[in-house]
Design a protein around this motif. Structure first.
Motif, short mmCIF file in Angstrom:
data_model
loop_
_atom_site.label_atom_id
_atom_site.label_comp_id
_atom_site.label_asym_id
_atom_site.label_seq_id
_atom_site.Cartn_x
_atom_site.Cartn_y
_atom_site.Cartn_z
N GLY A 162 -20.68 -4.84 -2.83
CA GLY A 162 -20.25 -4.15 -4.03
C GLY A 162 -20.00 -2.68 -3.86
O GLY A 162 -19.83 -1.96 -4.86
N VAL A 163 -19.93 -2.16 -2.63
CA VAL A 163 -19.67 -0.74 -2.40
C VAL A 163 -18.16 -0.51 -2.31
O VAL A 163 -17.45 -1.25 -1.62
CB VAL A 163 -20.38 -0.25 -1.13
N LEU A 164 -17.68 0.55 -3.00
CA LEU A 164 -16.27 0.93 -2.95
C LEU A 164 -16.07 1.98 -1.86
O LEU A 164 -16.79 3.00 -1.83
CB LEU A 164 -15.83 1.49 -4.31
N TRP A 165 -15.10 1.74 -1.00
CA TRP A 165 -14.82 2.64 0.11
C TRP A 165 -13.38 3.17 0.00
O TRP A 165 -12.47 2.46 -0.41
CB TRP A 165 -14.98 1.93 1.45
N LEU A 166 -13.23 4.42 0.42
CA LEU A 166 -11.90 5.07 0.43
C LEU A 166 -11.44 5.25 1.86
O LEU A 166 -12.15 5.83 2.69
CB LEU A 166 -11.97 6.44 -0.27
N TYR A 167 -10.23 4.77 2.14
CA TYR A 167 -9.54 5.04 3.40
C TYR A 167 -8.34 5.94 3.09
O TYR A 167 -7.31 5.47 2.57
CB TYR A 167 -9.06 3.74 4.06
N ALA A 168 -8.49 7.22 3.34
CA ALA A 168 -7.42 8.17 3.01
C ALA A 168 -6.24 7.99 3.96
O ALA A 168 -6.42 7.85 5.18
CB ALA A 168 -7.94 9.60 3.09
N GLY A 169 -5.03 7.99 3.40
CA GLY A 169 -3.83 7.83 4.21
C GLY A 169 -3.53 9.07 5.02
O GLY A 169 -3.77 10.21 4.57
N THR A 170 -3.00 8.88 6.21
CA THR A 170 -2.67 10.00 7.09
C THR A 170 -1.16 10.21 7.23
O THR A 170 -0.72 11.29 7.65
CB THR A 170 -3.24 9.76 8.49
N GLY A 171 -0.38 9.17 6.95
CA GLY A 171 1.05 9.27 7.21
C GLY A 171 1.41 9.04 8.66
O GLY A 171 2.57 9.19 9.05
N ASN A 172 0.43 8.66 9.49
CA ASN A 172 0.64 8.42 10.91
C ASN A 172 0.63 6.91 11.16
O ASN A 172 -0.38 6.25 10.94
CB ASN A 172 -0.47 9.10 11.72
N VAL A 175 0.81 -1.23 0.00
CA VAL A 175 0.00 0.00 0.00
C VAL A 175 0.84 1.27 0.00
O VAL A 175 0.33 2.36 0.29
CB VAL A 175 -0.94 0.01 1.22
N GLY A 176 2.14 1.18 -0.32
CA GLY A 176 2.96 2.38 -0.29
C GLY A 176 3.27 2.79 1.14
O GLY A 176 2.99 2.07 2.10
N ASN A 177 3.83 3.97 1.31
CA ASN A 177 4.26 4.39 2.65
C ASN A 177 3.14 5.10 3.40
O ASN A 177 3.20 6.29 3.70
CB ASN A 177 5.50 5.29 2.56
N ARG A 202 -0.71 13.83 -1.74
CA ARG A 202 0.64 13.25 -1.84
C ARG A 202 0.89 12.13 -0.82
O ARG A 202 2.03 11.81 -0.53
CB ARG A 202 1.72 14.33 -1.73
N ARG A 203 -0.19 11.56 -0.33
CA ARG A 203 -0.06 10.39 0.55
C ARG A 203 -0.87 9.25 -0.06
O ARG A 203 -1.99 9.47 -0.55
CB ARG A 203 -0.57 10.69 1.96
N ILE A 235 -9.14 -5.51 -1.47
CA ILE A 235 -8.42 -4.41 -0.82
C ILE A 235 -7.23 -4.08 -1.70
O ILE A 235 -6.50 -4.97 -2.14
CB ILE A 235 -7.95 -4.80 0.60
N THR A 236 -7.01 -2.80 -1.93
CA THR A 236 -5.84 -2.36 -2.70
C THR A 236 -5.37 -1.03 -2.16
O THR A 236 -6.07 -0.38 -1.37
CB THR A 236 -6.18 -2.27 -4.21
N GLY A 237 -4.19 -0.63 -2.57
CA GLY A 237 -3.66 0.66 -2.10
C GLY A 237 -2.36 0.98 -2.79
O GLY A 237 -1.81 0.21 -3.58
N GLY A 238 -1.86 2.17 -2.49
CA GLY A 238 -0.59 2.62 -3.05
C GLY A 238 -0.70 3.87 -3.88
O GLY A 238 0.29 4.59 -4.05
N GLY A 239 -1.88 4.14 -4.45
CA GLY A 239 -2.06 5.34 -5.25
C GLY A 239 -2.56 6.50 -4.42
O GLY A 239 -3.24 6.31 -3.41
N ASP A 240 -2.26 7.72 -4.85
CA ASP A 240 -2.74 8.93 -4.17
C ASP A 240 -4.05 9.36 -4.84
O ASP A 240 -4.05 10.03 -5.87
CB ASP A 240 -1.70 10.03 -4.25
N VAL A 241 -5.14 8.96 -4.22
CA VAL A 241 -6.46 9.25 -4.80
C VAL A 241 -6.94 10.64 -4.40
O VAL A 241 -7.63 11.32 -5.16
CB VAL A 241 -7.47 8.17 -4.35
N THR A 242 -6.58 11.11 -3.23
CA THR A 242 -7.11 12.37 -2.70
C THR A 242 -6.29 13.59 -3.11
O THR A 242 -6.70 14.72 -2.86
CB THR A 242 -7.17 12.31 -1.17
#
Length: 754
Positions: A621-631, A551-553, A610-611, A600-607
């Motif tokens: 079938g619902v798509l959910w976004l968990y925005a990264g915090t860097g914490n 999922v990236g950093n 730059r995280r 589950i997937t991750g790694g791209g900056d959707v928001t």
């Protein structure tokens, strides 16, 4: 190097006779010795000493030097005004007087046609001496005004001597031999002469050839012999006005220096010595002197050859064995001089390189040291400047980096070591000595910017702190080593799949036994396909998870992180370390309830902040976004609903920037095997889907690996037991080039790749 060995039996008390002769002429004495070297004024006032040369003779008025190399030059330099004369001849020698002897062959020991020069005269005229015509003699040595010759008679080497004064006056030499009742076979020891006509010989007596050291006063006819210790090896020795000495290696030890007074064979003094038995020993009055010359081991090429450990030139008191003094930093040659002095080619950090006169004191104190001739060279190798970076970006290091160091001396062997501090991996490069000691030298090196551990794979250098260490060692062994270090850092933006911090993509795979592996990759060419560079084991127990994803950093570090969901629905965070051998830190629980998600997937900056973010599709079938915090303690914000209908897809992959915009995009594969692209808007939502193409149902999984081939565009690895690499184009209408087979796992079995 000559040595003799005892047979371990008592030496018989036999009469020992050696060849003696009366020397002609009177030796001049050395003027009162100057004070020990104390100021640089002495170096400025000293006469010149030839560079890259050794001292091979010295008298009251000057010294004889010999340049190094296959065609040496022999030069006599006068103390009075520094004027010099080059002498012809294949070899030359002196022995504590102003008389120089040259030979017709490359070694004086095999020369039979000699030329004698009285260098005390302003314009010396050579006097020819044909030893063959005089009786098949060869040159054996010179002790002050005494010429020593030898020849083989009845299977033995017989020593003879004659005065040099008579020969210089044009007279016929009178060689004298003293016959004895017992046959003695002797050889002269290297450098075992004095300026007053005394010598130390390695000899054997009796039919059993018992080894002894025989001292001969060639002026008075007095002799003395000293037995070699039981079970010992005796090496070359030295003579002074009061003592004789030699190195002795004992079985089982220890090794050291044996010193006797010139009269008699009793009262030997044993001086311990850390020097090798092959290192020379000298006498300066009642002091034994030792030093270790520089030797080069190996081929001496730019990549090989190391100088042995060198020790300084030191003296030890014979009467007070525990009293020692360091006189010179090191030395390369030494000869007996007039007045019991020793002339040493050496140097000190304070006064530089040249010829030093070491003279005995009347009170038997520490011998005095005087710089009498200077090469004008600094003994110390100094770093006068350098061109080295403080920080290198990943883009710059990829094209290579130039380094440069400026040295004060050109005749130094240089070794450079570059170390990646976090991993401890290093590379080394060596340069041979070039140029002269008094000339500056620049060392340049082009680092190709490759990984110090995997340079053969052409992987780029890992980020982090690097330390360079430069060691410069004077080639002639004079002076201390220069050791200097510096540090710089290599930095690059965090890559989505760079688990070992080398700038290239890695793939994590889980085998059927639950062992997780990190598999390195590198591009076959810029913008081309990928190839594998090997695997390293991360750890076991990963069969406990039913979902694994990179999922990236998301935790705020520089290395990519991974998520793992166990079968009870708890999601775990494995923070990346950048350590090749341990790329993932210990797991930390994010929370439960994640069993509601099919994908589950991750790694791209959707928001657009730059995280990297995480996307998940639930079972409805619902798509959910968990925005990264860097914490790391709370890596995601509360989830946000993006929309329904995603149950039509059996695979989703956050693909990074596929369409050329700044935000992250999403790939989704439907159950018919068609791949669709959702371009991110940068606000947490996506544009309407675009069809990429069909036939993608043949793959078990799709892993977005970021820019894996170095062309600046996001790429994709599709896998189903083997791997196909899809290089990104940056064009949303046709985001991938034609797929190319990429053997990243070398056909190893795995059930998950992320």
């Amino acid at each position: 190097m000559k040595h003799v060995h005892t047979h371990g039996r008592r030496l018989a008390a036999v009469a020992v006779t050696v060849v003696l002769a009366v020397t002609g002429g009177t030796l001049a004495t050395l003027p009162a010795a100057a004070a020990p070297v104390a100021t640089q004024d002495q170096q400025a006032a000293a006469v010149p000493f030839p560079r890259d040369a050794d001292v091979v003779g010295a008298g009251p008025s000057g010294f004889l030097s010999k340049t190094r190399g296959q065609a040496p030059e022999f030069r006599w330099t006068r103390y009075a005004d520094g004027s010099s004369v080059v002498l012809s001849g294949a070899d030359a020698a002196g022995g504590g007087s102003d008389v120089v002897v040259t030979g017709d062959r490359g070694l004086m020991s095999v020369s039979s046609h000699l030329k004698l020069y009285d260098m005390a005269k302003p314009e010396p005229v050579p006097v020819d001496v044909d030893l063959d015509a005089l009786g098949d003699y060869t040159y054996a040595g010179q002790a002050g005004d005494t010429l020593l010759v030898e020849r083989h008679e009845d299977g033995h080497t017989v020593q003879y001597a004659t005065g040099l004064a008579g020969l210089l006056a044009g007279g016929t030499p009178e060689f004298r031999e003293v016959e004895g009742g017992v046959q003695v076979d002797c050889e002269n020891g290297d450098g075992a002469w004095t300026d007053t006509g005394a010598a130390l010989y390695d000899c054997w007596v009796g039919d059993e050839r018992f080894p002894v050291k025989v001292f001969a006063d060639l002026a008075t006819g007095k002799i003395g012999w000293h037995p070699i210790g039981p079970d010992a090896w005796a090496w070359d020795g030295a003579v002074s006005a009061t003592h004789v000495a030699w190195r002795e290696a004992r079985v089982p030890g220890p090794d050291g220096i044996v010193v006797h007074r010139r009269a008699g064979s009793t009262g030997a003094v044993w001086l311990p010595s850390e020097y090798d038995v092959s290192d020379p020993v000298y006498l300066i009055g009642g002091w034994a002197a030792s030093g270790q010359k520089a030797h080069i081991d190996g081929a001496g090429s730019a990549e090989g050859g190391e100088a042995t450990t060198r020790r300084p030139f030191v003296v030890q008191s014979v009467e007070r064995p525990g009293e020692t003094a360091v006189l010179l930093t090191a030395f390369s040659s030494a000869v007996v001089g007039p007045g019991g002095s020793l002339l040493v080619r050496g140097g000190t950090p304070e006064h530089g390189e040249g010829l030093y006169r070491i003279s005995p004191r009347t009170d038997d104190g520490v011998p005095q040291v005087e710089l009498v001739a200077s090469t004008g060279q600094s003994t110390v190798v100094a770093l006068t400047g350098h061109d080295t970076p403080n920080e290198i970006t990943g883009e710059r290091v990829a094209s290579g980096v130039d380094f440069g160091w400026d040295l004060s001396r050109g005749d130094a062997r240089v070794q450079l070591t570059l170390t990646h501090v976090p991993s401890g991996k290093s590379v080394s490069r060596a340069w041979p000595a070039e140029g002269a000691a008094g000339e500056p030298r620049r060392i340049t090196w082009h680092w190709d910017g490759k990984d110090l551990e995997n340079a053969a794979w052409a992987s780029p250098a890992r980020s982090g702190t690097y330390e360079w260490k430069l060691t410069a060692r004077p080639d002639d062994g004079i002076g201390p080593d220069l050791v200097t270090t510096g540090r710089f850092s290599v930095t690059r933006p965090a890559a989505a799949h760079d688990y070992d911090d080398d700038g290239t993509a890695d793939l994590l795979t889980r085998d059927p036994q639950g062992v997780l592996w990190r598999r390195g990759t590198r591009p076959t060419a810029l913008g081309g396909s990928l190839t594998g560079t090997g695997a390293s084991r991360v750890g076991g127990g990963w069969q406990a998870y039913d979902r694994l994803v990179s999922v990236g950093n998301v935790a705020g570090g520089a290395a990519p992180d991974s998520l793992a969901r166990d079968r009870s629905g708890v999601l775990w965070l494995y923070q990346g370390t950048g350590n090749r051998n341990a790329p993932l830190a210990a797991r930390v629980s994010i929370g439960g309830g994640w069993q509601t998600y099919d994908r589950i997937t991750g790694g791209g900056d959707v928001t657009g902040d730059r995280r990297p973010d995480v996307l998940a599709v639930d079972k409805s079938g619902v798509l959910w976004l968990y925005a990264g915090t860097g914490n790391a303690k709370a890596p995601f914000s509360a989830r946000k609903r993006l929309g329904g209908g995603w149950q039509v897809y059996n695979e989703i992959t956050a693909a990074g920037n596929l369409g050329g915009a700044a935000s992250g995009d999403l790939l989704a594969r439907d159950r018919a095997g068609v791949l669709w692209l959702y371009l991110g808007k940068g606000d947490g939502t996506f544009a309407a889907r675009k069809r990429v193409g069909g036939g993608w149902g043949a793959f078990k999984g799709l892993t977005a690996v970021g820019d894996a081939n170095g062309d600046g565009r996001a790429d994709l690895v599709a896998w189903n037991g083997d791997e196909t690499f899809y290089a990104g184009t940056g064009d949303w209408a046709a985001p991938f080039k034609r797929g190319a087979r990429a053997s990243l796992t070398q056909d190893s079995a795995y059930d998950s790749a992320f």
